[in-house]
Design a protein around this motif. Structure first.
Motif, short mmCIF file in Angstrom:
data_model
loop_
_atom_site.label_atom_id
_atom_site.label_comp_id
_atom_site.label_asym_id
_atom_site.label_seq_id
_atom_site.Cartn_x
_atom_site.Cartn_y
_atom_site.Cartn_z
N GLN A 71 0.86 -1.18 0.00
CA GLN A 71 0.00 0.00 0.00
C GLN A 71 0.89 1.23 0.00
O GLN A 71 2.00 1.20 0.58
CB GLN A 71 -0.89 0.03 1.24
CG GLN A 71 -1.99 -1.02 1.28
CD GLN A 71 -3.14 -0.73 0.32
OE1 GLN A 71 -3.89 -1.64 -0.04
NE2 GLN A 71 -3.30 0.52 -0.11
N ASP A 74 0.31 7.48 -4.34
CA ASP A 74 0.69 7.38 -5.75
C ASP A 74 2.17 7.73 -5.93
O ASP A 74 2.70 8.61 -5.28
CB ASP A 74 -0.16 8.34 -6.60
CG ASP A 74 -1.61 7.90 -6.68
OD1 ASP A 74 -1.86 6.68 -6.77
OD2 ASP A 74 -2.49 8.78 -6.64
N LYS A 78 5.45 1.17 -5.78
CA LYS A 78 4.93 -0.20 -5.56
C LYS A 78 5.23 -1.11 -6.74
O LYS A 78 5.72 -2.23 -6.56
CB LYS A 78 3.41 -0.16 -5.32
CG LYS A 78 2.97 0.59 -4.09
CD LYS A 78 1.50 0.44 -3.82
CE LYS A 78 0.63 0.83 -5.01
NZ LYS A 78 0.80 2.24 -5.43
N SER A 98 -3.14 -6.55 -9.12
CA SER A 98 -3.23 -5.11 -8.92
C SER A 98 -4.71 -4.73 -8.90
O SER A 98 -5.41 -4.87 -9.91
CB SER A 98 -2.51 -4.36 -10.05
OG SER A 98 -1.12 -4.61 -10.01
N LYS A 100 -7.92 -2.33 -8.72
CA LYS A 100 -8.41 -1.00 -9.05
C LYS A 100 -9.72 -0.75 -8.30
O LYS A 100 -10.12 -1.55 -7.46
CB LYS A 100 -8.63 -0.89 -10.57
CG LYS A 100 -7.42 -1.28 -11.41
CD LYS A 100 -6.22 -0.38 -11.17
CE LYS A 100 -5.05 -0.75 -12.07
NZ LYS A 100 -3.85 0.08 -11.79
N ASN A 129 -1.06 -5.71 -4.96
CA ASN A 129 -0.69 -4.32 -5.17
C ASN A 129 -1.97 -3.50 -4.96
O ASN A 129 -2.81 -3.43 -5.84
CB ASN A 129 -0.15 -4.16 -6.59
CG ASN A 129 0.40 -2.78 -6.84
OD1 ASN A 129 0.13 -1.84 -6.10
ND2 ASN A 129 1.17 -2.63 -7.91
N ARG A 130 -2.08 -2.91 -3.79
CA ARG A 130 -3.33 -2.41 -3.21
C ARG A 130 -4.14 -3.63 -2.79
O ARG A 130 -3.89 -4.73 -3.27
CB ARG A 130 -4.10 -1.50 -4.17
CG ARG A 130 -3.31 -0.26 -4.59
CD ARG A 130 -4.20 0.78 -5.26
NE ARG A 130 -3.44 1.89 -5.81
CZ ARG A 130 -3.01 2.94 -5.12
NH1 ARG A 130 -3.24 2.99 -3.82
NH2 ARG A 130 -2.34 3.90 -5.71
N SER A 131 -5.07 -3.44 -1.87
CA SER A 131 -5.67 -4.61 -1.24
C SER A 131 -6.99 -4.25 -0.58
O SER A 131 -7.58 -3.20 -0.87
CB SER A 131 -4.71 -5.14 -0.17
OG SER A 131 -4.57 -4.16 0.87
N TYR A 133 -7.28 -3.11 2.11
CA TYR A 133 -7.07 -1.90 2.89
C TYR A 133 -7.56 -0.63 2.19
O TYR A 133 -7.74 0.40 2.85
CB TYR A 133 -5.59 -1.76 3.28
CG TYR A 133 -5.27 -2.63 4.47
CD1 TYR A 133 -5.54 -2.20 5.76
CD2 TYR A 133 -4.75 -3.90 4.30
CE1 TYR A 133 -5.29 -3.02 6.85
CE2 TYR A 133 -4.49 -4.73 5.38
CZ TYR A 133 -4.77 -4.28 6.66
OH TYR A 133 -4.54 -5.09 7.73
N GLU A 134 -7.80 -0.71 0.90
CA GLU A 134 -8.39 0.43 0.22
C GLU A 134 -9.72 0.81 0.84
O GLU A 134 -10.17 1.96 0.76
CB GLU A 134 -8.57 0.12 -1.27
CG GLU A 134 -7.29 -0.03 -2.06
CD GLU A 134 -6.51 1.26 -2.16
OE1 GLU A 134 -6.90 2.15 -2.93
OE2 GLU A 134 -5.50 1.40 -1.43
N TYR A 229 -5.02 11.48 3.76
CA TYR A 229 -4.50 10.13 3.52
C TYR A 229 -3.48 9.73 4.59
O TYR A 229 -3.45 8.58 5.04
CB TYR A 229 -3.88 10.03 2.13
CG TYR A 229 -4.87 9.68 1.05
CD1 TYR A 229 -5.43 8.40 0.98
CD2 TYR A 229 -5.26 10.61 0.09
CE1 TYR A 229 -6.35 8.08 0.00
CE2 TYR A 229 -6.18 10.30 -0.89
CZ TYR A 229 -6.73 9.02 -0.93
OH TYR A 229 -7.65 8.71 -1.90
N TYR A 233 -3.87 6.48 6.87
CA TYR A 233 -2.84 5.43 6.97
C TYR A 233 -2.42 5.23 8.42
O TYR A 233 -2.25 4.09 8.88
CB TYR A 233 -1.63 5.78 6.10
CG TYR A 233 -1.72 5.24 4.70
CD1 TYR A 233 -1.59 3.88 4.46
CD2 TYR A 233 -1.95 6.08 3.61
CE1 TYR A 233 -1.67 3.37 3.16
CE2 TYR A 233 -2.04 5.57 2.32
CZ TYR A 233 -1.89 4.22 2.10
OH TYR A 233 -1.98 3.70 0.83
#
Length: 300
Positions: A71, A74, A78, A98, A100, A129-131, A133-134, A229, A233
């Motif tokens: 995570q 941008d 990653k 990944s 989206k 790649n991102r998870s 947790y988004e 953000y 986090y």
């Protein structure tokens, strides 16, 4: 060399369970003096070979699976981290996903559903790649997105309160605990990049035609929510770093160090598993010798 604490202090990157953290207390840069970019790249190359050997044992051992989560903001690196660190692995045993923004079909399921479909089998490694947790990061900065999930009782923004997020963190801990109890090793990496470095990388993407495709105006829009953000986090990492699914805050301004640090964490966590190849019984050894004799006696 990946096990050398003097070069890479993994403990400093670990988010201790039940600790409220502030990202300002974690550096975004490599602050040591023992490494430089050239030496780090050599160490990473050696590290990839060691990781490949461990992956082979993981597959043969066939008791554990590994879920690695990335995570970041941008342009934190990653994609590059995945490419450089995982290139030494056998691609047959590693799957990279990944994620989206969820589509309408995915929104008709709970927010874990699409991530569950991408979990690794025993002996495999999955990289997200991102998870999931988004759903406590982007949605916390933009709570209106939660309304698209059509959750019973959550039909207005005022229902998305502190108790809502507290319950969602609890759901994530429960989800990861279930995975851990059933043999999944979970490693979570937050690539900690500075706002100044992100600006530099955005400008590089704009100025370099070969990188134009990496930049979107939406990236600039989200940059406007930087403080939101960072807070999201901090709260997510504090609430969900556990003994069974730890978070590591990786300094990401120096890509060469970030990649080496991630490899070091993976290597050391794998070392705790006591992986081994299956033990061959005496009967199996006898059968192997018989097979060898048969093969040796074949006419060319």
């Amino acid at each position: 060399m990946l096990s050398n604490e003097k070069l890479i202090n993994v403990k400093d990157m670990l988010v201790k369970p039940e600790t409220d953290i502030k990202l300002k207390s974690y550096s975004t840069q490599y602050e040591g003096e023992a490494l430089n970019k050239k030496d780090a790249e050599k160490l990473l190359e050696e590290g990839r070979k060691h990781l490949a050997e461990i992956q082979d044992e993981l597959y043969a051992h066939n008791k554990y699976s590994v879920l690695i989560i990335f995570q970041a903001m941008d342009a934190a690196g990653k994609d590059g981290a995945v490419k450089h660190i995982m290139s030494g692995f056998n691609p047959l045993g590693v799957k990279v996903y990944s994620f989206k923004a969820p589509n309408s079909h995915e929104l008709d399921h709970d927010y874990f559903w699409r991530h569950q479909l991408a979990l690794p089998a025993r002996g495999e490694i999955a990289i997200h790649n991102r998870s999931h947790y988004e759903n406590v990061l982007v949605t916390k900065v933009h709570p209106e997105y939660v309304l698209n999930e059509n959750i019973p009782g959550i039909d207005s923004l005022d229902k998305i309160d502190k108790e809502f997020w507290k319950q969602r963190y609890k759901q994530i801990r429960r989800f990861e605990k279930n995975l851990s109890d059933n043999g999944t090793i979970i490693l979570k990496f937050f690539l900690h990049v500075s706002k100044k470095e992100q600006k530099k990388r955005f400008l590089e993407r704009i100025d370099d035609p070969s990188k134009n495709w990496k930049f979107s105006l939406s990236d600039l829009k989200e940059r406007g929510f930087w403080k939101d953000y960072q807070k999201a986090y901090e709260e997510a990492l504090s609430a969900t770093s556990t003994e069974y699914a730890p978070w590591f805050v990786i300094p990401a301004d120096d890509k060469w160090f970030a990649r080496l640090a991630i490899a070091a964490v993976i290597y050391r966590q794998f070392g705790k598993l006591n992986l081994s190849y299956p033990v061959v019984s005496e009967q199996q050894k006898e059968e192997l010798q018989k097979a060898k004799l048969k093969l040796m006696s074949e006419e060319e």
